[in-house]
Motif scaffolding. Sequence first.
Motif, PDB file in Angstrom:
ATOM      1  N   UNK A 516       0.820  -1.210   0.000  1.00  0.00           N
ATOM      2  CA  UNK A 516       0.000   0.000   0.000  1.00  0.00           C
ATOM      3  C   UNK A 516       0.853   1.258   0.000  1.00  0.00           C
ATOM      4  N   UNK A 517       1.877   1.274   0.856  1.00  0.00           N
ATOM      5  CA  UNK A 517       2.743   2.454   0.903  1.00  0.00           C
ATOM      6  C   UNK A 517       3.583   2.566  -0.367  1.00  0.00           C
ATOM      7  N   UNK A 518       3.961   1.415  -0.949  1.00  0.00           N
ATOM      8  CA  UNK A 518       4.703   1.450  -2.204  1.00  0.00           C
ATOM      9  C   UNK A 518       3.869   2.038  -3.332  1.00  0.00           C
ATOM     10  N   UNK A 519       2.610   1.643  -3.427  1.00  0.00           N
ATOM     11  CA  UNK A 519       1.727   2.196  -4.459  1.00  0.00           C
ATOM     12  C   UNK A 519       1.501   3.684  -4.219  1.00  0.00           C
ATOM     13  N   UNK A 520       1.289   4.058  -2.933  1.00  0.00           N
ATOM     14  CA  UNK A 520       1.110   5.478  -2.607  1.00  0.00           C
ATOM     15  C   UNK A 520       2.357   6.281  -2.954  1.00  0.00           C
ATOM     16  N   UNK A 521       3.540   5.682  -2.774  1.00  0.00           N
ATOM     17  CA  UNK A 521       4.795   6.360  -3.130  1.00  0.00           C
ATOM     18  C   UNK A 521       4.871   6.623  -4.628  1.00  0.00           C
ATOM     19  N   UNK A 522       4.489   5.617  -5.431  1.00  0.00           N
ATOM     20  CA  UNK A 522       4.526   5.786  -6.891  1.00  0.00           C
ATOM     21  C   UNK A 522       3.549   6.871  -7.343  1.00  0.00           C
TER      22      UNK A 522
END
Length: 725
Positions: A516-522
């Motif tokens: 979730x945080x990885x997608x939000x980072x992108x």
Amino acid sequence: MKGQPFVRYVTALIAGISLYVLLPNLTILPVITLLAGLGLLIWGFARTAGSTVKAIQILPSIGALLILMTLGWAVTYQRTASNRSDNLSHVADTLQAYEGVVSAQPEERAKTYRVELEIRRATFGRTTIGPESGRNQQDNSRPDTKFWKPLSGRVIVYLDKGNQPMPRYGEVWLVSGAPRTIDPPLNPGEFNYKRYLSYRNIYHQQYLRPFQRQILGLDPPSRITQVATIVNRWAASVFTHQVGVRAEYGIVNAMILGIRDDLDTDLYQSYSAAGAVHILSVSGLHVGILFQVLTLVLGFLAKRRHGKILMAVLQLTILWFYALVTGFSPPVLRSAAMFTMVILATTFRRQQQIPNTLGASAFFILCFDPYALFSAGFQLSYLAVAGISAWQPSLYQSLTFRNKWVNKLWKLTAVALVAQLITFPLGVFYFHQFPTYFLLANPIVMVMSEILLPLAMATLAFSWVPYLTDGLGWLLQKAAWFLNYAVTQTGQLPGAAWDGLWLSTTVMLLTYVVILCGIALVLTRSRAYMWTTALAAVLLACLTSWENYQQAHQQQLTVHFLPHRTAVSLTYGRHSTLLTDLDTNDTRSYDFYLKNTFGQWGVSDLTIVNAKRSNNVPSLLAGISTFYQTREYALWVSRGKTLLLVNKLSASSRWRLPAIVDYLIIRRNALQEWEQLNGRVVARHIIFDDSNKTPLTDKLLAEAKRRGIVCYSVRQMGAYVADLE
């Protein structure tokens, strides 16, 4: 979450439900949250009472959410059947008989019918139900009512088939004997069937012979459910007749109606390996497909006067007719309710946001059934829909193709990618496998589902038209054949299923933080998400490395619980040797009781030795350990540890072992009295496996307690696990 109030509401409700499940006896907590919520709410109203313009305030909003949290606790308490004073779980005396009604559509198994009974009353006096009272005959005569007391509760009954017809929804039964509580998991990692049923307010089960019940009449608890059950069985008969071939109508019945009675085990495993097993359970996916097809087919009505209203009426009618056909399956009801909100909002031009619509449907569902929160289907379906609505458009728009069909294929692939990404940690957590070729199978499955579902509905709708229904049935059979063929071929590819995966709760949650945080980072390029993703990834790597280290250095003996069987394993690192008398064809028992244990331990090399084939045992164990076997006992020596499995203690054969053994495993009712061991063997640890009769084991354990003998029973205490380090 601005503009999405139901996301906040359902979050507070879920917090209250979880609070009750985790701390059911700590009643002071909901009282504190209620008082705090009311205090903040009243304080906020009092503060702005004289103001003309009332600004949004944080503290009163928090107070409202605390009240909703208390509501979640209260609803869960009210929906927990064991909290009722007349529930079966509080009965101290042994039941002699009880009266119950078949409260759900029965399921057909290989040798039994699985029936859910809703208890109405019970007797603790003398009631005779047996062959002399007539086997399985309609008999409206009831025992003397002075012995009966009101009682509530639900029981899972496994009725021996014999020559009995399948029970009907609404049948009232008089049952002799007392149901027993459902066993907790007795092996490490075993599926917690007791907890699963407790979320449905079922705490007891019973195995019945036909003569142990009488049918007293027919009194359905719900007329609507009765109609749904009749329609479901009618639809099954239509599909079975029109499709004809078992492999095809088994798939159609499973996909459309949720009936898996005719589903072949090998075919089911192929769907599982291809990552398409979700299509075999009636769920929100099917409702979504039907909604999409109806929107496409009926889209022309939207351009006409009053056409939107007519379109909405037709969509709602067909969606809820499908829910009726499935027998009002809970997943379908949840999704039908959600799409009803979408249809009404679109028809009356109300602004809608998918997260808020999802939150609203989940909120009302959980108010009615709070334990739906812990259903794997509920969690996976809402996660998939939320992920697809949030990220699929961005992924789809990241690539463009000029060819229309290639573009459509990419759209389906984007849906499969997002759905798999957001659900795979939870899927591995529950099902312990990952489909390697899901990208190959899912587009085919989605396309064929969009064809199969409307075809099936049309076959039912025109079942009264002689030639048309035959043509539709032929098309349905060919579509089902092609789906089976495509999935089977995919499932047979090398390495189709990555099996034996195991995620602990902590690892699963950390995996979701990374995703979730990885997608939000992108999407946002925020540093906060970058540091959170990096920290979660480091923690995940450390935790996984520690678990791998522990698994690589484990050394343990285990006497597993296996109903009426022996199962003993020695595990060193990732290699395990299992000695069992389980039939090699009984894969269902192995999968239910033992498979998860070795998966949790990370065992990648499992040697299964069949104890029944005594001639092959020494050769199979050669190089691993020493094994000596006679008819009376078997001696297993491995890395300095001695295991003695006793099969028989006869007076004619006075065998004895001069040395002390580390572990003595009693099996097959070999020990009748403790004196039989005198002069034969001395053991540091004595274990009874479940091949012994339970009454005999209970008697020996009680006598051992009086004599001060320390022993262990896997039936009473669960699997025996000893660290050999």
